[in-house]
Design a protein around this motif. Structure first.
Motif, PDB file in Angstrom:
ATOM      1  N   GLU A   1       7.028  38.390 -21.634  1.00  0.00           N
ATOM      2  CA  GLU A   1       5.815  38.521 -20.810  1.00  0.00           C
ATOM      3  C   GLU A   1       5.637  39.882 -19.928  1.00  0.00           C
ATOM      4  O   GLU A   1       4.560  39.926 -19.204  1.00  0.00           O
ATOM      5  CB  GLU A   1       5.474  37.273 -20.310  1.00  0.00           C
ATOM      6  CG  GLU A   1       5.322  36.040 -21.143  1.00  0.00           C
ATOM      7  CD  GLU A   1       4.249  36.285 -22.214  1.00  0.00           C
ATOM      8  OE1 GLU A   1       3.276  37.024 -21.910  1.00  0.00           O
ATOM      9  OE2 GLU A   1       4.414  35.733 -23.470  1.00  0.00           O
ATOM     10  N   HIS A   2       6.642  40.776 -20.060  1.00  0.00           N
ATOM     11  CA  HIS A   2       6.449  41.658 -19.195  1.00  0.00           C
ATOM     12  C   HIS A   2       6.003  42.886 -19.728  1.00  0.00           C
ATOM     13  O   HIS A   2       6.314  43.295 -20.715  1.00  0.00           O
ATOM     14  CB  HIS A   2       8.131  41.995 -18.520  1.00  0.00           C
ATOM     15  CG  HIS A   2       8.774  41.136 -17.835  1.00  0.00           C
ATOM     16  ND1 HIS A   2       9.576  41.330 -16.517  1.00  0.00           N
ATOM     17  CD2 HIS A   2       9.044  39.652 -17.977  1.00  0.00           C
ATOM     18  CE1 HIS A   2       9.983  40.176 -16.237  1.00  0.00           C
ATOM     19  NE2 HIS A   2       9.635  39.310 -17.021  1.00  0.00           N
ATOM     20  N   VAL A   3       5.448  43.659 -18.659  1.00  0.00           N
ATOM     21  CA  VAL A   3       4.444  44.923 -19.124  1.00  0.00           C
ATOM     22  C   VAL A   3       5.888  45.946 -19.071  1.00  0.00           C
ATOM     23  O   VAL A   3       6.849  45.885 -18.220  1.00  0.00           O
ATOM     24  CB  VAL A   3       3.553  45.242 -18.260  1.00  0.00           C
ATOM     25  CG1 VAL A   3       2.306  44.209 -18.552  1.00  0.00           C
ATOM     26  CG2 VAL A   3       3.632  45.437 -16.867  1.00  0.00           C
ATOM     27  N   PRO A   4       5.602  47.085 -19.798  1.00  0.00           N
ATOM     28  CA  PRO A   4       6.646  48.184 -19.716  1.00  0.00           C
ATOM     29  C   PRO A   4       6.959  48.685 -18.406  1.00  0.00           C
ATOM     30  O   PRO A   4       8.206  49.006 -18.288  1.00  0.00           O
ATOM     31  CB  PRO A   4       5.938  49.275 -20.493  1.00  0.00           C
ATOM     32  CG  PRO A   4       4.939  48.647 -21.434  1.00  0.00           C
ATOM     33  CD  PRO A   4       4.313  47.555 -20.692  1.00  0.00           C
ATOM     34  N   ALA A   5       6.142  48.671 -17.217  1.00  0.00           N
ATOM     35  CA  ALA A   5       6.580  49.164 -16.072  1.00  0.00           C
ATOM     36  C   ALA A   5       7.701  48.191 -15.488  1.00  0.00           C
ATOM     37  O   ALA A   5       8.267  48.572 -14.451  1.00  0.00           O
ATOM     38  CB  ALA A   5       5.368  49.338 -15.019  1.00  0.00           C
TER      39      ALA A   5
END
Ligand code: ADP
Length: 226
Positions: A142-146
């Motif tokens: 659920e984490h975004v690339p940043a």
């Protein structure tokens, strides 16, 4: 429906780019034959034509002359729509920059490969989750690339490249932005995953250590593979 593994055959591929004076001849008759599961690193100095060759194999660019076949298919004889479908179903790409969408989670980024080839269903979500687990990121889906490290982003890119069970996994300097431990781990993943899926693995790189991990190395010298 997934197409079966296939062999890749390049016959006398040449590539010229027009310039204001005479054409720039980058590939001068490249021939190569790889069976399903084969792995090869392509080495050569900057400007020797490695990316050009990989882009032709991946059908992102057309050869000036010569032939590319994956199994029975000559992709450059396909219509534009069929070629786009061929590329999204048969080819997985991993570039030096991960090219993940910044606003999408890791899971959504992996599923994007499927969206490009058709609609997404529950089985696709399960496969994307499985692939993220396989690259060691099940806790980060659920984490975004940043919110991910460089190595983790590249692992998401690998999972995305494998989502459609491609016949070829094509990688252009895939560890170029990583530190040595992350590069080593990503190199190991490529080799393991290509082995598990039966995909042909082609890695273009400057890195002798990545080439050693891949196994067989070929050098692009004066437009030919040696
Ligand atoms: P490498 O990946 O080995 O660094 P490239 O395949 O990127 O090499 O480039 C090979 C040569 O082709 C370089 O001289 C580059 O400037 C030239 N080249 C690449 N793409 C184009 C293009 N679209 N138009 C003109 N020249 C190009």
């Amino acid at each position: 429906m997934t197409a079966p593994p296939a062999s890749l055959v390049l016959t006398d591929v040449t590539k010229e780019y027009p310039t204001p004076t005479e054409p720039l001849c980058v590939l001068r008759g490249v021939s190569l034959s790889l069976a399903p599961g084969d792995r090869v690193a392509i080495l050569g100095p900057s400007g020797s034509g490695k990316s050009t060759l990989l882009n032709i194999i991946g059908t992102l660019d057309r050869p000036t002359a010569g032939q590319v076949r994956l199994g029975e298919v000559d992709p450059f004889a396909l219509s534009a729509a069929d070629l786009a479908q061929f590329r999204s179903r048969r080819v997985g790409f991993v570039f030096q920059d991960h090219h993940l969408l910044p606003q999408c989670t890791a899971l959504e980024n992996v599923l994007l490969a499927k969206l490009a080839a058709g609609a997404v269903d529950r089985a696709d979500v399960a496969r994307a989750e499985e692939l993220l687990a396989r690259v060691g990121l099940s806790g980060r889906r659920e984490h975004v690339p940043a919110e991910l490290s460089g190595g983790e982003r590249q692992r998401v890119a690998i999972a995305r490249a494998l989502m459609n069970r491609p016949a070829m996994l094509l990688c252009d300097e895939p560890t170029g932005n990583l530190d040595a431990p992350a590069a080593r781990a990503v190199g190991e993943l490529f080799v393991e995953l290509a082995g598990e899926t039966g995909a042909i693995l082609i890695v273009v790189t400057h890195s002798e250590s990545l080439a050693a991990q891949v196994g067989r190395s070929l050098r692009l010298v004066e437009g030919k593979l040696a």
